[in-house]
Scaffold this motif. Structure first.
Motif, PDB file in Angstrom:
ATOM      1  N   ILE B 361       0.852  -1.210   0.104  1.00  0.00           N
ATOM      2  CA  ILE B 361       0.112  -0.014   0.048  1.00  0.00           C
ATOM      3  C   ILE B 361       0.785   1.277   0.087  1.00  0.00           C
ATOM      4  CG2 ILE B 361      -2.277  -1.017   1.085  1.00  0.00           C
ATOM      5  CD1 ILE B 361      -1.513   0.098   3.735  1.00  0.00           C
ATOM      6  N   ARG B 362       2.109   1.183   0.572  1.00  0.00           N
ATOM      7  CA  ARG B 362       2.901   2.349   0.394  1.00  0.00           C
ATOM      8  C   ARG B 362       3.228   2.611  -1.086  1.00  0.00           C
ATOM      9  NH1 ARG B 362       6.656   1.068   4.339  1.00  0.00           N
ATOM     10  NH2 ARG B 362       8.061  -0.070   2.650  1.00  0.00           N
ATOM     11  N   ASN B 363       3.696   1.647  -1.684  1.00  0.00           N
ATOM     12  CA  ASN B 363       3.746   1.636  -2.796  1.00  0.00           C
ATOM     13  C   ASN B 363       2.800   2.092  -3.724  1.00  0.00           C
ATOM     14  OD1 ASN B 363       4.724   1.089  -5.921  1.00  0.00           O
ATOM     15  ND2 ASN B 363       4.447  -1.052  -5.694  1.00  0.00           N
ATOM     16  N   MET B 364       1.715   1.685  -3.615  1.00  0.00           N
ATOM     17  CA  MET B 364       0.392   2.135  -4.460  1.00  0.00           C
ATOM     18  C   MET B 364      -0.045   3.533  -3.889  1.00  0.00           C
ATOM     19  SD  MET B 364      -0.831  -0.208  -6.135  1.00  0.00           S
ATOM     20  CE  MET B 364       1.025  -0.568  -6.618  1.00  0.00           C
ATOM     21  N   ARG B 365       0.030   3.860  -2.825  1.00  0.00           N
ATOM     22  CA  ARG B 365      -0.249   5.449  -2.366  1.00  0.00           C
ATOM     23  C   ARG B 365       0.552   6.384  -3.244  1.00  0.00           C
ATOM     24  NH1 ARG B 365       0.556   4.269   2.758  1.00  0.00           N
ATOM     25  NH2 ARG B 365       2.608   5.203   3.095  1.00  0.00           N
TER      26      ARG B 365
END
Lengths: 467, 467
Positions: B361-365
């Motif tokens: 989710i860090r990547n996606m954010r």
């Protein structure tokens, strides 16, 4: 009435009057044809009818015999209160569901198929080999075309012509039933059901704010059409919900002509039938029995099924053939849980397409029939003499009726302490009837373990009975 | 009012009155602390508040700046008819769902996440490696303990203390919403919703025989509490259904204090809140915004979510934190579709446990925020000057408002022929409003393809406009 039906009635009378006793050889086809002045095929059709009713057994190369099944110890026809009632018993169902995961002891309460069968291997290999990327996206609202195509092929065996676009894939049969109930009813409506009846469908009736009208049900031929007709005259019944093929919990298969009569009855009262066929493919009869849906010419039958009993419940692959309710069913399916996962659908579709499914259910059919007979023997050996027990025409569950003074809710508690589980009778009634009954599973091949459990059961019952 | 709230109000006023222009550097934390006689942490808290409202941007090592976002072109606050209405638009929703599987062209109508991200690899590997035997059986009615344990750990990030036994796993967020609606309402009840609102939840309202009361909604701060209070005074509203964090379709996140006010409002009118947090984990803010559930002290908030937006929708892993409605929710979940498949639950639980989810989710954010800005640029470059567009605080969808005379239902038809898809506005209204609006997806990394699609969109709009 056709010629063969006429002949079947006469033969049935002769057996029931005792002219032919259990185990007796019946007249040959040729002999009967001559005697009654009918064709060979008429006699064969009449025998086929009696075979379906389990009155007669064909033995290869030696002819037809009266079934040795002792019908004296079948459960009695049910006599539920003849008025619509709200479903209760959720606490009891939840209690049973919550102990599902226990693996010690012998758990005979679940309607779980044998999942160790070697004929499942191609499917398992495929489920594990599946490219997971395929399963990440949403699919068609109605489910994958691949699976719907294979299902429309399978439907032929139960007498149905279904186009792939006439099918909606669901998350198991439970979602199918729940969606169908909501598609055909308004809150407050009355649904006629068999008694005893599967607790999952009764709880769905409760959740949809409907009332259940339990209809007297015969342990061999299913819901009483006479009682149903009386109820239809008296109450504004909206739909009939039945499991006519390898019924849960009783195991009977309603004879084909009675299925057709039920359909005609629904037509004449202009009501809907929801047909649960989840055990249909593991009928001991081959080819498998026809569904009520196979008689449906005006789309009033919603057929629900899944692979939970014929393959495995954890995959959650079920379906609806919604007839004239297709649009409503598609809407409710979408809002209920959106689309179903793709991966298991594709794996099952391939399993069917390559013949693995046909092979698997043949294997299961033969195995479960053997297990049934061994369980019946164990019941005869270890449970009290006055025990009554159903004689399943398919599936892997049967229904036991004890003397009136035995309380299965107490029995289940005592047995749990000894590591033996079963499904107590009140779960299968809207109002907690059948306290002296319970349902047993016989899907597993471990006969010794099961026999020991039945023996324990017998001991606990003996301790409970006053001397 | 606390010190930091006081300070935040003053700063907000200064920005709104134009003392500081977009892009301007704001006073340093130290400077403000001195000026207002408050602590450093109070100033930091005030800035954090304004950051949440997207008024202010922090730049590493250089301080705080007024956001350059041009708020003049935000969509106007919505003004739906202020009476309960039956939901329509199912045909339109179905039409859109049916073309889901088309893969040619640029399909910007789906709310589908980026599923090609490398950070998904550990999960995919695990999903394919899973021992399929594990997935054959039924599990706990509420879902596997493994996943519920991980979810209760995740909930801390959104301000919630949830015990694993306070969670029920569902087949995606759609089932979660549908189950919650049925758990807290009776047919005929009125549900207050944001406007525009996600079509899937509105169709669930329709299917449960409820009426929708669309409340005016601000494109930056969400549902109008004033309008909601007026509606609560006038109508017997049973529950409020909101998506307050990274709203679908608008993308806004309701400020934390407003979330708390909404909860207090529900308390004072003694009604229920159903909170859809499906996009919450892909908020661009870190740590992620608190949920309304985090303020819940009396169990009146039912939180619904799933991994459909943060991982992938095809897995169908969702959940409910049902508060005081736990028993009813468990019952309706069971009758709706029985237990959920085990395999994806275990795979996701492991993905969370080993840190893969946090990384993903860090990547996606970071990625989605970048994609959002590029899509906003493309819209500015290719769509008409008077186009208004929402400024998502998370997720991968945004809302476009065209001039009043452009009909998005006609536009969607014309664009489909050119291989460009989007979700037309009327799907997001109970009664087919927002004809001049539509929703676009920006999850995919293929910027050129998307830019070309926006260019096409601009051309088609230009052709539709009278000279």
């Amino acid at each position: 009435m056709t010629l063969y039906e006429n002949l079947a009635i006469r033969l049935r009378e002769h057996i029931e009057l005792g002219f032919y006793k259990p185990g007796d050889k019946l007249p040959s086809v040729r002999q009967l044809a001559k005697e009654h002045g009918v064709s060979i095929s008429t006699v064969q059709e009449a025998y086929r009818q009696l075979e379906q009713e389990l009155l007669v057994e064909a033995k290869p190369k030696s002819g037809y015999f009266v079934s040795v099944q002792n019908k004296d110890n079948l459960p009695s026809i049910s006599r539920p209160p003849q008025r619509p009632l709200e479903v209760s018993q959720w606490e009891e169902v939840l209690n049973m569901l919550m102990i599902r995961s226990r693996t010690d002891g012998v758990q005979l309460q679940h309607a779980m198929p044998d999942m160790k069968a070697t004929t499942l291997k191609p499917l398992l290999k495929d489920l594990s080999k599946q490219n997971p990327e395929v399963g990440l996206s949403y699919s068609d609202v109605r489910g994958t075309k691949e699976l719907r195509t294979q299902l429309s092929r399978l439907a032929v065996a139960s007498g149905c012509q279904l186009h792939p676009d006439d099918l909606v894939i669901t998350s198991g049969c439970q979602e199918a039933l729940s969606v169908c109930l909501r598609a055909v009813t308004e809150p407050g409506d009355i649904i006629a059901i068999e008694s005893p009846s599967f607790y999952g469908s009764m709880q769905a009736i409760k959740a949809a704010n409907l009332k259940a009208m339990e209809i007297p049900t015969h342990p061999e031929t299913g819901i009483s059409l006479e009682a149903l007709e009386l109820a239809l005259d008296q109450w504004p019944i909206k739909a009939i919900f039945v499991t006519p093929t390898c019924n849960n919990p009783m195991g009977y298969t309603m004879p084909e002509d009675k299925k057709e009569q039920l359909y005609r009855l629904a037509q004449s009262y202009d009501i809907t039938i929801i047909e649960d066929d989840i055990y249909g493919d593991i009928s001991f009869q081959f080819p498998r029995p026809k569904t009520i849906k196979s008689f449906d010419t005006d789309g009033r039958v919603l057929l629900c099924s899944s692979f939970s009993k014929s393959i495995a419940p954890g995959m959650r692959v079920g379906w609806i053939a919604p007839g004239r309710y297709r649009d409503k069913v598609t809407h409710i399916k979408y809002v209920s849980s959106s689309m179903c996962p793709v991966t298991p659908q594709l794996a099952v579709a391939k399993f069917i397409r390559l013949g693995g499914y046909a092979k698997h259910i043949r294997n299961m059919r033969l195995n479960y029939e053997k297990q049934r007979d061994m369980l019946l023997k164990a019941i005869k050996a270890y449970l009290p003499k006055d025990t009554r027990v159903s004689f399943p025409a398919g599936s892997f569950i049967l229904w036991v009726e004890l003397a009136k003074d035995i309380d299965s809710m107490k029995l289940v508690e005592k047995c749990r302490q000894k590591g033996v589980g079963f499904a107590p009778g009140p779960l299968f009634s809207a109002t907690g009837k059948y306290r002296n009954c319970f349902r047993l599973n016989y899907s597993e091949k471990n006969v010794e373990k099961r026999e020991a459990a039945i023996k324990t059961l017998g001991q606990v019952i003996a301790e409970m009975q006053p001397d």
